[in-house]
Design a protein around this motif. Structure first.
Motif, short mmCIF file in Angstrom:
data_model
loop_
_atom_site.label_atom_id
_atom_site.label_comp_id
_atom_site.label_asym_id
_atom_site.label_seq_id
_atom_site.Cartn_x
_atom_site.Cartn_y
_atom_site.Cartn_z
N PHE A 47 31.13 19.81 19.29
CA PHE A 47 30.37 18.55 19.25
C PHE A 47 30.93 17.58 18.22
CE2 PHE A 47 25.98 19.25 21.37
CZ PHE A 47 26.57 19.97 22.41
N ASP A 48 31.48 18.11 17.13
CA ASP A 48 32.10 17.25 16.11
C ASP A 48 33.26 16.43 16.66
OD1 ASP A 48 30.43 17.82 13.94
OD2 ASP A 48 31.72 19.44 13.19
N THR A 49 33.89 16.89 17.74
CA THR A 49 35.06 16.21 18.29
C THR A 49 34.69 15.13 19.31
OG1 THR A 49 35.42 17.70 20.19
CG2 THR A 49 36.37 18.36 18.07
N ALA A 50 33.43 15.03 19.67
CA ALA A 50 33.01 14.15 20.77
C ALA A 50 33.01 12.68 20.40
CB ALA A 50 31.60 14.53 21.23
N ASP A 51 33.42 11.87 21.37
CA ASP A 51 33.26 10.42 21.28
C ASP A 51 32.06 9.96 22.10
OD1 ASP A 51 35.62 9.60 19.68
OD2 ASP A 51 36.70 10.57 21.33
N LEU A 65 35.89 8.58 35.78
CA LEU A 65 36.42 8.33 34.44
C LEU A 65 37.93 8.53 34.42
CD1 LEU A 65 33.76 10.14 32.25
CD2 LEU A 65 34.09 7.68 32.47
N GLU A 66 38.60 7.61 33.74
CA GLU A 66 40.05 7.72 33.57
C GLU A 66 40.37 7.58 32.09
OE1 GLU A 66 41.48 4.48 35.93
OE2 GLU A 66 41.32 5.61 37.81
N ASN A 67 41.48 8.15 31.71
CA ASN A 67 42.00 8.02 30.35
C ASN A 67 41.03 8.54 29.30
OD1 ASN A 67 44.39 6.77 31.33
ND2 ASN A 67 43.25 4.86 31.49
N VAL A 68 40.31 9.59 29.63
CA VAL A 68 39.47 10.30 28.67
C VAL A 68 39.68 11.80 28.88
CG1 VAL A 68 37.68 8.51 28.52
CG2 VAL A 68 37.43 10.35 30.17
N GLU A 69 39.42 12.54 27.84
CA GLU A 69 39.45 13.99 27.95
C GLU A 69 38.02 14.48 28.18
OE1 GLU A 69 40.42 17.99 25.32
OE2 GLU A 69 41.12 16.04 24.60
N ILE A 70 37.81 15.21 29.25
CA ILE A 70 36.49 15.77 29.56
C ILE A 70 36.42 17.18 29.00
CG2 ILE A 70 34.89 16.44 31.40
CD1 ILE A 70 35.37 13.38 31.15
N ILE A 71 35.38 17.43 28.23
CA ILE A 71 35.15 18.76 27.66
C ILE A 71 33.84 19.28 28.27
CG2 ILE A 71 34.80 20.10 25.56
CD1 ILE A 71 36.25 17.76 24.08
N PRO A 72 33.95 20.05 29.35
CA PRO A 72 32.72 20.55 29.98
C PRO A 72 32.15 21.74 29.21
CG PRO A 72 34.65 21.26 31.24
CD PRO A 72 35.15 20.43 30.08
N ILE A 73 30.86 21.69 28.98
CA ILE A 73 30.16 22.81 28.33
C ILE A 73 29.29 23.48 29.40
CG2 ILE A 73 28.45 23.47 26.59
CD1 ILE A 73 31.08 22.42 25.36
N ASP A 74 29.57 24.74 29.65
CA ASP A 74 28.77 25.55 30.57
C ASP A 74 27.88 26.42 29.70
OD1 ASP A 74 27.70 27.50 32.29
OD2 ASP A 74 29.53 27.57 33.51
N LEU A 75 26.58 26.21 29.77
CA LEU A 75 25.66 26.95 28.91
C LEU A 75 25.72 28.45 29.14
CD1 LEU A 75 22.61 24.51 28.90
CD2 LEU A 75 24.43 24.76 27.19
N ASN A 76 26.23 28.88 30.29
CA ASN A 76 26.40 30.32 30.54
C ASN A 76 27.45 30.94 29.64
OD1 ASN A 76 24.54 30.83 32.76
ND2 ASN A 76 25.81 29.36 33.85
#
Length: 178
Positions: free
Chosen positions: A67-71, A28-39
């Motif tokens: 989650f409200d910020t997700a595309d 993926l390019e030109n996107v912001e990745i927001i990783p969620i670690d359940l820990n």
């Protein structure tokens, strides 16, 4: 810039589903990745009595705001006895108490892998059927079977599987851009 939330549906420190996600987002390019670690979001087991007495935990409220910020969402589900890992199921149970449309009517690429030949196919079937009721726009599913045979040195080694995930990821990218 579009924001993509990634979640490996496992709390294992050595999650192969997290490894699959890391590999996938590398395309993926030109996107912001927001990783969620359940820990990082340890929650009590959901129960109506607990919720009545204590309300919704702050960690759930924080996740809900994220989650409200997700595309879009990239989810790679661990399969435990043919279903979601308990930590993942508990998290979405809690999130549904804040907003039943957990996935915000956003595009989602669902993935799974496992050491076995079915590659998490059962949990993918379940999620593909259930997640739309929770607001997911599932663009596709991808199963990587026999993880330790098909993933080495940080990449998928089988050309057909590699092309399959890239094709599905491209469809997902087109969907989040529209």
């Amino acid at each position: 810039m579009k924001k993509i939330i990634t979640i490996a549906g496992s709390n294992s420190q050595n999650s192969i589903n997290k490894t699959l996600l890391t590999y996938t987002v590398s395309f993926l390019e030109n996107v912001e990745i927001i990783p969620i670690d359940l820990n990082n979001y340890v929650l009590p087991i959901y129960g109506v009595d607990f919720e009545t007495e204590n309300g919704i935990p702050p960690a759930v409220k924080k996740l809900d705001r994220i989650f409200d910020t997700a595309d879009g969402f990239l989810i790679s589900l661990a399969e435990h006895n043919g279903s979601y890992a308990a930590v993942f199921k508990n998290t979405i149970d809690w999130l549904s108490r804040s907003n039943m449309k957990v996935w915000r009517e956003k595009p989602m690429l669902l993935m799974a892998t496992s050491p076995g030949a079915r590659g998490g196919a059962t949990v993918l079937e379940s999620a593909r059927g259930y997640f739309p009721f929770m607001g997911a726009k599932v663009t596709d599913t991808f199963s990587l079977p026999s993880f330790y045979e098909h993933f080495m040195d940080g990449k998928i080694t089988d050309e057909n599987l590699k092309e399959d995930i890239r094709s599905k990821l491209n469809r997902f990218k087109v969907t989040i851009q529209s």
